[in-house]
Write a protein that holds these residues in place. Structure first.
Motif, PDB file in Angstrom:
ATOM      1  N   GLY A  59       3.717  -4.512   8.447  1.00 42.17           N
ATOM      2  CA  GLY A  59       4.486  -4.456   9.687  1.00 42.17           C
ATOM      3  C   GLY A  59       5.035  -5.823  10.044  1.00 42.17           C
ATOM      4  O   GLY A  59       6.154  -5.954  10.542  1.00 42.17           O
ATOM      5  N   HIS A  60       4.270  -6.860   9.756  1.00 40.01           N
ATOM      6  CA  HIS A  60       4.681  -8.230  10.057  1.00 40.01           C
ATOM      7  C   HIS A  60       5.781  -8.697   9.117  1.00 40.01           C
ATOM      8  O   HIS A  60       6.733  -9.365   9.533  1.00 40.01           O
ATOM      9  CB  HIS A  60       3.476  -9.157   9.949  1.00 40.01           C
ATOM     10  N   VAL A  61       5.694  -8.328   7.850  1.00 41.80           N
ATOM     11  CA  VAL A  61       6.635  -8.819   6.845  1.00 41.80           C
ATOM     12  C   VAL A  61       7.938  -8.028   6.837  1.00 41.80           C
ATOM     13  O   VAL A  61       9.022  -8.606   6.719  1.00 41.80           O
ATOM     14  CB  VAL A  61       5.987  -8.781   5.441  1.00 41.80           C
ATOM     15  N   ALA A  62       7.833  -6.707   6.957  1.00 41.64           N
ATOM     16  CA  ALA A  62       9.043  -5.901   6.745  1.00 41.64           C
ATOM     17  C   ALA A  62       9.156  -4.690   7.655  1.00 41.64           C
ATOM     18  O   ALA A  62       9.894  -3.762   7.350  1.00 41.64           O
ATOM     19  CB  ALA A  62       9.094  -5.440   5.288  1.00 41.64           C
ATOM     20  N   ASP A  63       8.448  -4.674   8.757  1.00 43.29           N
ATOM     21  CA  ASP A  63       8.508  -3.542   9.679  1.00 43.29           C
ATOM     22  C   ASP A  63       8.179  -2.231   8.956  1.00 43.29           C
ATOM     23  O   ASP A  63       8.818  -1.204   9.175  1.00 43.29           O
ATOM     24  CB  ASP A  63       9.882  -3.459  10.351  1.00 43.29           C
ATOM     25  N   GLN A  64       7.186  -2.297   8.072  1.00 45.56           N
ATOM     26  CA  GLN A  64       6.747  -1.109   7.333  1.00 45.56           C
ATOM     27  C   GLN A  64       5.261  -0.862   7.599  1.00 45.56           C
ATOM     28  O   GLN A  64       4.471  -0.666   6.682  1.00 45.56           O
ATOM     29  CB  GLN A  64       7.016  -1.278   5.839  1.00 45.56           C
ATOM     30  N   ALA A  65       4.910  -0.868   8.874  1.00 43.34           N
ATOM     31  CA  ALA A  65       3.509  -0.766   9.267  1.00 43.34           C
ATOM     32  C   ALA A  65       2.869   0.532   8.777  1.00 43.34           C
ATOM     33  O   ALA A  65       1.741   0.530   8.275  1.00 43.34           O
ATOM     34  CB  ALA A  65       3.384  -0.876  10.782  1.00 43.34           C
ATOM     35  N   GLN A  66       3.580   1.653   8.923  1.00 43.11           N
ATOM     36  CA  GLN A  66       3.018   2.936   8.509  1.00 43.11           C
ATOM     37  C   GLN A  66       2.770   2.976   7.009  1.00 43.11           C
ATOM     38  O   GLN A  66       1.702   3.396   6.547  1.00 43.11           O
ATOM     39  CB  GLN A  66       3.964   4.079   8.903  1.00 43.11           C
ATOM     40  N   TYR A  67       3.752   2.526   6.253  1.00 43.26           N
ATOM     41  CA  TYR A  67       3.584   2.480   4.802  1.00 43.26           C
ATOM     42  C   TYR A  67       2.468   1.516   4.411  1.00 43.26           C
ATOM     43  O   TYR A  67       1.735   1.751   3.455  1.00 43.26           O
ATOM     44  CB  TYR A  67       4.885   2.061   4.121  1.00 43.26           C
ATOM     45  N   GLY A  68       2.346   0.433   5.154  1.00 40.66           N
ATOM     46  CA  GLY A  68       1.301  -0.541   4.872  1.00 40.66           C
ATOM     47  C   GLY A  68      -0.086   0.054   5.034  1.00 40.66           C
ATOM     48  O   GLY A  68      -0.971  -0.165   4.200  1.00 40.66           O
ATOM     49  N   ALA A  69      -0.271   0.818   6.107  1.00 38.36           N
ATOM     50  CA  ALA A  69      -1.559   1.468   6.339  1.00 38.36           C
ATOM     51  C   ALA A  69      -1.855   2.483   5.242  1.00 38.36           C
ATOM     52  O   ALA A  69      -2.983   2.570   4.735  1.00 38.36           O
ATOM     53  CB  ALA A  69      -1.565   2.148   7.705  1.00 38.36           C
ATOM     54  N   MET A  70      -0.855   3.244   4.855  1.00 39.25           N
ATOM     55  CA  MET A  70      -1.021   4.246   3.801  1.00 39.25           C
ATOM     56  C   MET A  70      -1.317   3.597   2.455  1.00 39.25           C
ATOM     57  O   MET A  70      -2.181   4.061   1.697  1.00 39.25           O
ATOM     58  CB  MET A  70       0.241   5.109   3.716  1.00 39.25           C
ATOM     59  N   TRP A  71      -0.597   2.529   2.155  1.00 37.11           N
ATOM     60  CA  TRP A  71      -0.768   1.814   0.890  1.00 37.11           C
ATOM     61  C   TRP A  71      -2.186   1.243   0.778  1.00 37.11           C
ATOM     62  O   TRP A  71      -2.861   1.412  -0.242  1.00 37.11           O
ATOM     63  CB  TRP A  71       0.274   0.707   0.819  1.00 37.11           C
ATOM     64  N   ALA A  72      -2.626   0.584   1.834  1.00 33.50           N
ATOM     65  CA  ALA A  72      -3.975   0.019   1.835  1.00 33.50           C
ATOM     66  C   ALA A  72      -5.021   1.120   1.731  1.00 33.50           C
ATOM     67  O   ALA A  72      -6.036   0.965   1.033  1.00 33.50           O
ATOM     68  CB  ALA A  72      -4.193  -0.809   3.099  1.00 33.50           C
ATOM     69  N   SER A  73      -4.785   2.233   2.410  1.00 31.34           N
ATOM     70  CA  SER A  73      -5.728   3.347   2.376  1.00 31.34           C
ATOM     71  C   SER A  73      -5.906   3.893   0.968  1.00 31.34           C
ATOM     72  O   SER A  73      -7.024   4.204   0.534  1.00 31.34           O
ATOM     73  CB  SER A  73      -5.253   4.476   3.301  1.00 31.34           C
ATOM     74  N   LEU A  74      -4.808   4.004   0.250  1.00 27.99           N
ATOM     75  CA  LEU A  74      -4.876   4.496  -1.131  1.00 27.99           C
ATOM     76  C   LEU A  74      -5.767   3.604  -1.976  1.00 27.99           C
ATOM     77  O   LEU A  74      -6.653   4.082  -2.697  1.00 27.99           O
ATOM     78  CB  LEU A  74      -3.471   4.555  -1.731  1.00 27.99           C
ATOM     79  N   PHE A  75      -5.572   2.307  -1.875  1.00 26.66           N
ATOM     80  CA  PHE A  75      -6.315   1.399  -2.744  1.00 26.66           C
ATOM     81  C   PHE A  75      -7.766   1.203  -2.311  1.00 26.66           C
ATOM     82  O   PHE A  75      -8.631   0.955  -3.153  1.00 26.66           O
ATOM     83  CB  PHE A  75      -5.574   0.062  -2.862  1.00 26.66           C
ATOM     84  N   VAL A  76      -8.038   1.318  -1.032  1.00 27.68           N
ATOM     85  CA  VAL A  76      -9.435   1.199  -0.618  1.00 27.68           C
ATOM     86  C   VAL A  76     -10.211   2.434  -1.082  1.00 27.68           C
ATOM     87  O   VAL A  76     -11.393   2.342  -1.463  1.00 27.68           O
ATOM     88  CB  VAL A  76      -9.559   0.984   0.907  1.00 27.68           C
ATOM     89  N   ILE A  77      -9.564   3.592  -1.098  1.00 26.26           N
ATOM     90  CA  ILE A  77     -10.205   4.805  -1.617  1.00 26.26           C
ATOM     91  C   ILE A  77     -10.436   4.674  -3.122  1.00 26.26           C
ATOM     92  O   ILE A  77     -11.494   5.031  -3.648  1.00 26.26           O
ATOM     93  CB  ILE A  77      -9.354   6.047  -1.319  1.00 26.26           C
ATOM     94  N   LEU A  78      -9.446   4.152  -3.839  1.00 26.47           N
ATOM     95  CA  LEU A  78      -9.601   3.938  -5.275  1.00 26.47           C
ATOM     96  C   LEU A  78     -10.752   2.978  -5.554  1.00 26.47           C
ATOM     97  O   LEU A  78     -11.540   3.178  -6.487  1.00 26.47           O
ATOM     98  CB  LEU A  78      -8.300   3.393  -5.874  1.00 26.47           C
ATOM     99  N   GLY A  79     -10.854   1.936  -4.744  1.00 27.27           N
ATOM    100  CA  GLY A  79     -11.941   0.986  -4.903  1.00 27.27           C
ATOM    101  C   GLY A  79     -13.290   1.607  -4.615  1.00 27.27           C
ATOM    102  O   GLY A  79     -14.276   1.343  -5.310  1.00 27.27           O
ATOM    103  N   HIS A  80     -13.340   2.449  -3.599  1.00 21.93           N
ATOM    104  CA  HIS A  80     -14.596   3.115  -3.255  1.00 21.93           C
ATOM    105  C   HIS A  80     -15.026   4.074  -4.360  1.00 21.93           C
ATOM    106  O   HIS A  80     -16.204   4.123  -4.737  1.00 21.93           O
ATOM    107  CB  HIS A  80     -14.442   3.884  -1.940  1.00 21.93           C
ATOM    108  N   ASN A  81     -14.072   4.842  -4.874  1.00 26.17           N
ATOM    109  CA  ASN A  81     -14.385   5.840  -5.898  1.00 26.17           C
ATOM    110  C   ASN A  81     -14.697   5.211  -7.255  1.00 26.17           C
ATOM    111  O   ASN A  81     -15.564   5.694  -7.992  1.00 26.17           O
ATOM    112  CB  ASN A  81     -13.235   6.829  -6.050  1.00 26.17           C
TER     113      ASN A  81
END
Length: 207
Positions: free
Chosen positions: A79-101
């Motif tokens: 959101g700070h870099v490119a006004d893509q806050a929603q995508y940023g949250a989704m992107w991070a969520s994907l990778f934190v789940i991958l890391g957990h699994n």
């Protein structure tokens, strides 16, 4: 700068996900090797069955919070870099789940991503998350099957997000479906046991 931010968020989220709350709880409490007992995964459900309610709740909260925090970091960074806050949250969520699994710190043997998903769901799309939580709790309370409630939660969440909250954005739809698919993939053995009538219920001891 945008691409670099996405890369950094992905790496940070994955590493955060790779921190196994279950294994840490088991070690501190002198519990069993979670990868050798019960369902042989490190998530909250296996901790609950093999170590009891207190340890299970601690693991659930820890896994949920690490994903919630990662999603918030992704939201802030993109959101700070490119006004893509929603995508940023989704992107991070994907990778934190991958890391957990599939955690790099623990030979890529992790949990099933349910507690972690609860955290990311709330950050990314809170209304569908709350509805899905209630339905999952009702299913688990009725059937005593945590796995069934978990898969229904992510599936319902994907449907609600895709139909009512995506505005036709294929990225959002694809992300929501992927989150549900990851959950179901990690529960494939549970699906077989559910079909065979051999799935463990809440309160049932697992060796």
């Amino acid at each position: 700068m945008l691409i670099l931010t996405y890369i950094l968020v992905a790496i940070l989220a994955y590493l955060m996900g790779s921190i196994s709350t279950g294994l840490l709880v088991a070690k501190i409490a002198n519990g069993p090797n979670l990868r050798e007992v019960g369902s042989k995964n490190t998530g909250a459900s296996n901790v609950l069955r093999t170590m009891g309610l207190k340890s299970g709740l601690i693991t659930f909260v820890g896994d949920c919070l690490k994903c919630l925090l990662a999603a918030l970091i992704g939201r802030w960074a993109l959101g700070h870099v490119a006004d893509q806050a929603q995508y940023g949250a989704m992107w991070a969520s994907l990778f934190v789940i991958l890391g957990h699994n599939w955690p790099v710190f623990f030979q890529f043997k992790g949990g099933k991503g349910v507690a972690s998903s609860c955290g990311m769901m709330l950050v990314c799309f809170p209304i569908p998350a709350l509805i899905s939580y209630v339905v999952a709790i009702a299913i688990i309370a009725t059937t005593k099957f945590i796995s069934l409630g978990s898969m229904c939660m992510l599936t319902l969440y994907a449907i609600l997000v895709s139909v009512f909250f995506s505005n036709g954005d294929l990225i959002i739809i694809g992300w929501a479906v992927l989150m549900a698919v990851l959950c179901i993939i990690r529960h494939r053995a549970n699906v077989v046991r559910l079909l065979n009538g051999t799935e463990s219920k809440i309160g049932q001891k697992v060796k």
